[in-house]
Design an enzyme around this catalytic site. Structure first.
Site, PDB file in Angstrom:
ATOM      1  N   THR A   1       0.824  -1.206   0.000  1.00 24.85           N
ATOM      2  CA  THR A   1       0.000   0.000   0.000  1.00 24.85           C
ATOM      3  C   THR A   1       0.860   1.258   0.000  1.00 24.85           C
ATOM      4  O   THR A   1       2.083   1.188   0.031  1.00 24.85           O
ATOM      5  CB  THR A   1      -0.957  -0.020   1.209  1.00 24.85           C
ATOM      6  OG1 THR A   1      -1.896   1.055   1.097  1.00 24.85           O
ATOM      7  CG2 THR A   1      -0.198   0.097   2.519  1.00 24.85           C
TER       8      THR A   1
ATOM      9  N   PHE B   1      -2.275   4.824  -5.072  1.00 23.76           N
ATOM     10  CA  PHE B   1      -3.242   5.814  -4.608  1.00 23.76           C
ATOM     11  C   PHE B   1      -3.547   6.832  -5.707  1.00 23.76           C
ATOM     12  O   PHE B   1      -2.685   7.166  -6.512  1.00 23.76           O
ATOM     13  CB  PHE B   1      -2.712   6.521  -3.367  1.00 23.76           C
ATOM     14  CG  PHE B   1      -2.863   5.700  -2.100  1.00 23.76           C
ATOM     15  CD1 PHE B   1      -2.736   4.322  -2.117  1.00 23.76           C
ATOM     16  CD2 PHE B   1      -3.132   6.311  -0.891  1.00 23.76           C
ATOM     17  CE1 PHE B   1      -2.869   3.566  -0.963  1.00 23.76           C
ATOM     18  CE2 PHE B   1      -3.277   5.569   0.279  1.00 23.76           C
ATOM     19  CZ  PHE B   1      -3.147   4.194   0.240  1.00 23.76           C
TER      20      PHE B   1
END
Length: 335
Positions: free
Chosen positions: A159, A181
């Site tokens: 992530t 993202f």
């Protein structure tokens, strides 16, 4: 004689159209909200667990974790994440992502150990490791931890990905899934360039995920690309066709109430014909590319700090529950 009413077919919503092109994932720790949208997978992080843990309807889960931890804060917080994850596995058929403590983002051995602890807790409550993605920050150290864990059969979700360097490094070590993202990238460029926003096709976050997706498909990487951190519906629609998209209940609701067209934007077949140069990857190249990308460097550090703040906030409410537990009160009275 009255005629029977004609059965009108409801037009498909954008969520239904998106599910034809992309695997939809719920970005929340609130499993009651997850049930509403029937996603394939679900992702959690300390921020989402914190929000869910403060909701009255989940107080019993916090109490169960406190009882299990027997006064040990770290074990209690891990147990809390696992108990939320267990409940989520009941309402999604696919993966549930559970995040490693962000304070271990630069500690390869610590990340591996925490992943082992979380998987052991899941297996203890009857959830197989093949249902869980261990979320690690896409630092060099986190990526090396993912390499070891994948070799052990523990699937990972890398992530806080803001750059192609991070994405390629993850794919090279065989990470099951990455979360590049979108919205946080747009936030940085809006602030830096002093603009109010971008058209979806010109959104820097959308362009970043598109570039990563095309690179992976061009060079046949198996790593799943899951766009994350959306600020608006337009960003999601512009990435229709991505392997997966993890979406908040608020934006899923917006998509559910809209029947506009939703054409496919990302296409693996087209990506294979694109002229995309290869990127060699090793630690020095990774660190240099990240260093040269001010946005990625700043947003990665900011993301780690943000998740750390939220896990500390979570620890504070859990510690208060521990201190207020009957067992702890009994110990205190005996001292």
């Amino acid at each position: 004689m009255s005629s029977s009413p004609t059965n009108q077919v409801k037009p498909a919503t954008q969520v239904e159209k998106l599910k034809q092109l992309t695997t939809v994932v719920a970005d929340t720790g609130d499993f009651n909200a997850i049930k509403q949208f029937s996603p394939q997978d679900a992702t959690t992080n300390p921020s989402l667990i914190y929000k869910a843990a403060t909701m009255d309807e989940y107080a019993h889960i916090v109490d169960e974790a406190v009882a299990y931890g027997e006064g040990n804060l770290s074990i209690t917080v891990d147990k809390l994440a696992v108990l939320f994850g267990k409940e989520i596995t009941k309402v999604v058929p696919g993966y549930v992502s559970t995040e490693v403590d962000a304070r271990l983002s630069f500690d390869t051995a610590g990340t591996i150990q925490k992943a082992h602890d979380l998987i052991a807790m899941y297996e203890e409550v009857g959830v197989s490791r093949d249902r869980i993605l261990i979320k690690v920050a896409a630092t060099w150290e986190g990526i090396q931890a993912a390499k070891v864990l994948e070799q052990e059969g523990i699937t990972c979700n890398a992530t806080l990905i803001f750059s192609i360097a991070q994405a390629v490094a993850c794919a090279e070590v065989g990470t099951t899934l990455i979360s590049p993202f979108v919205g946080r990238i747009m936030d940085w460029y809006k602030k830096t360039n002093g603009v109010d926003g971008y058209a979806p096709s010109e959104d820097p976050g959308v362009m970043s995920v598109t570039a990563i997706y095309n690179y992976f498909k061009k060079y046949n990487y198996d790593t799943i690309v899951m766009g994350a951190s959306f600020r608006n519906k337009g960003e999601i629609c512009e990435l229709a066709g991505c392997d997966r998209l993890t979406i908040s209940p608020k934006l899923l609701d917006e998509l559910s109430n809209n029947t506009d067209e939703l054409p496919q934007k990302l296409d693996a077949t087209k990506a294979k014909t694109m002229d995309i140069p290869t990127i060699e990857m090793n630690e020095s190249i990774f660190r240099w590319m990240l260093n040269e990308d001010a946005m990625a460097t700043e947003k990665l550090a900011e993301g780690i700090r943000g998740f750390t703040k939220d896990i500390i906030k979570l620890e504070e409410i859990v510690q208060a529950k521990i201190d207020a537990s009957p067992k702890r009160r009994k110990i205190s009275s005996e001292e």
